[in-house]
Design an enzyme around this catalytic site. Structure first.
Site, short mmCIF file in Angstrom:
data_model
loop_
_atom_site.label_atom_id
_atom_site.label_comp_id
_atom_site.label_asym_id
_atom_site.label_seq_id
_atom_site.Cartn_x
_atom_site.Cartn_y
_atom_site.Cartn_z
CB SER A 146 -0.88 -0.04 1.25
OG SER A 146 -1.68 1.11 1.34
CE LYS A 172 -4.67 0.02 0.22
NZ LYS A 172 -5.41 -0.78 1.24
CE LYS A 174 -4.08 3.78 2.13
NZ LYS A 174 -5.32 3.19 2.67
CG ASP A 199 -7.80 2.23 0.43
OD1 ASP A 199 -8.96 2.69 0.50
OD2 ASP A 199 -7.21 1.70 1.41
CD GLU A 224 -8.90 -0.95 0.53
OE1 GLU A 224 -7.91 -1.13 -0.21
OE2 GLU A 224 -8.87 -1.08 1.76
CG ASP A 249 -10.72 -0.99 4.77
OD1 ASP A 249 -11.07 -1.42 5.88
OD2 ASP A 249 -9.60 -0.46 4.59
CE LYS A 273 -7.63 -2.39 6.65
NZ LYS A 273 -7.75 -0.92 6.64
N GLY A 301 -4.32 -4.16 5.97
CA GLY A 301 -3.28 -3.86 6.96
C GLY A 301 -3.58 -2.54 7.62
O1 OSB Z 1 -7.34 1.74 4.41
O2 OSB Z 1 -6.22 -0.02 4.20
C1 OSB Z 1 -6.37 1.08 4.73
C2 OSB Z 1 -3.33 1.99 6.84
C3 OSB Z 1 -3.92 2.59 7.92
C4 OSB Z 1 -5.29 2.73 7.93
C5 OSB Z 1 -6.06 2.26 6.86
C6 OSB Z 1 -5.45 1.63 5.79
C7 OSB Z 1 -4.06 1.53 5.77
C8 OSB Z 1 -3.31 0.95 4.66
C9 OSB Z 1 -1.94 0.45 4.98
O3 OSB Z 1 -3.69 0.95 3.52
C10 OSB Z 1 -1.84 -1.01 4.81
C11 OSB Z 1 -0.59 -1.56 5.44
O4 OSB Z 1 -0.58 -1.81 6.66
O5 OSB Z 1 0.35 -1.76 4.72
MG MG Z 2 -8.46 0.58 3.01
#
Ligand code: OSB
Ligand code: MG
Length: 380
Positions: A146, A172, A174, A199, A224, A249, A273, A301
């Site tokens: 991510s 992925k 953001k 995402d 996402e 999510d 999660k 994650g």
């Molecule tokens: O939306 O998936 C998410 C990290 C913190 C809060 C929300 C998210 C995330 C990530 C990081 O996308 C995923 C990771 O731990 O590598």
């Molecule tokens: Mg997410």
């Protein structure tokens, strides 16, 4: 008679609960549509029972932006309300714990941290790896990364190149308004048909549907959580207007909501999660409901330390985790990690499940835990 005896032995009893608040600096800052983080504050739960220990990591963050829970609300709810409901109780199996906490509404991250620690305690008592207790297969897990919002598209391309080099099986990124179509277009023109997804962490509204439909041209694996965290109905409307599969999510905080989202056509993929869902038992119910509906899941994650990351790996070996998860190497986030050896990715983009003993199978370096601890309380 023998079966009865085995059932009796296979119970879990929590005699003592220790709660810690920790802070670990992030190797690199992480930016989402909520903002930028430079360090990670989180709780660790350590349970004791029957001469064994179990560890759980709480995924709540310092701020209530991803979810309404925070490190402080989880501290409060675990110490005041969850600990009294679990201490000294004989649970036939850790899967019974979630229901025993039903009186506490919401607060899934607080519940999940304790419940997951109890599964680790149970697995250690049974002298089995956690994946076995959960019903997984313990095989290496396909991993993706991510990548946060960067300062420039050049920087984004550079980061993606580094992660591709490390072997990760999907990328992925953001996104948020102003950092979406151009970023995806740039990555497609530079890297071609790589497995790519985005995402949004709820940064859009239905008024953006036509804009989001521009992403359809890039054949993303999924988008996402484009819309609000508690809005399943609008996601169903959006999914009808998009060719790109929607993955939920934030919106999926229970198996019931997962089933309703699938029935409404609000998504075609679900991110699991366990922290968001109140623990492993509810995660398994979501996993099973998706499997029955022919819908793939993958493991999300939350910038976990090696302790939470290990838990995620064990759960990811259940059969319907059919897409690469956000379970990257520890060193992308923390150096050193709280566990040694740290979690690492293999050149083929898989991450082996830790197998250094029963339960989580990791060696927790307690001196590092102590060093990162800001506050600690023992209950029971
Ligand atoms: O939306 O998936 C998410 C990290 C913190 C809060 C929300 C998210 C995330 C990530 C990081 O996308 C995923 C990771 O731990 O590598
Ligand atoms: Mg997410």
């Amino acid at each position: 008679m023998l079966l009865f005896a085995v059932r009796l032995i296979a119970s879990v009893r929590i005699e003592r609960l220790e709660l810690r608040l920790l802070r670990l600096p992030l190797v690199r800052h992480f930016e989402t549509s909520f903002g930028r983080s430079y360090d990670r504050l989180f709780l660790l739960v350590k349970l004791e029972g029957g001469g064994h220990v179990g560890w759980g990591e709480c995924v709540a963050e310092h701020n209530p932006y991803y979810s309404s829970e925070t490190t402080e609300t989880t501290w409060h709810v675990i110490s005041e309300f969850i600990a009294p409901l679990v201490l000294g109780v004989d649970f036939p199996h850790p899967r019974e714990i979630f229901a025993a906490l039903a009186r506490v509404r919401g607060h899934f991250m607080a519940k999940g941290a304790v419940e997951m620690a109890a599964w680790d305690l149970f697995a250690r008592q049974q002298q089995q790896p956690l994946w076995q207790a959960l019903g997984g297969n313990g095989l290496p897990v396909a991993s993706g990364v991510s990548i946060g919002i960067q300062d420039s598209l050049d920087e984004l391309v550079e980061r993606v190149a580094i992660e591709r080099e490390a072997g990760y099986q999907r990328i992925k990124i953001k996104i948020k308004p102003g950092w979406d179509v151009d970023a995806v277009e740039r990555l497609r023109s530079r890297f071609g048909a790589i497995p790519l997804m985005v995402d949004a962490n709820a940064a859009y509204t239905l008024a953006d549907a036509a804009h989001l439909a521009r992403l359809d041209a890039f054949e993303l694996m999924m988008i996402e959580q484009p819309l609000d965290y508690d809005d399943i109905a609008d996601h169903a409307t959006l999914q009808r207007q998009l060719a790109t599969p929607v993955c939920l999510d934030e919106s999926i905080t229970s198996a019931r909501l997962a089933i309703q989202a699938l029935e409404l056509g609000a998504c075609r993929i679900i991110n699991i999660k366990p922290g968001r869902l109140g623990g492993f038992a509810e995660s398994i119910r979501v996993h099973d409901a998706c499997a029955a509906a022919g819908v793939p899941v993958w493991h999300g994650g939350m910038l976990e330390s090696g302790i939470g990351r290990a838990a995620n790996l064990h759960l990811s070996t259940l059969p319907n985790f059919r897409l690469p998860g956000d379970i990257a190497a520890s060193r992308r986030y923390f150096d050193p990690d709280l566990i040694d050896p740290a979690i690492d990715v293999l050149p083929d983009g898989t991450v082996p499940v830790p197998a250094d003993g029963p339960g989580l199978g990791v060696h927790i370096v307690e001196s590092r835990v102590d060093q990162a601890t800001l506050r600690r309380v023992e209950i029971g």
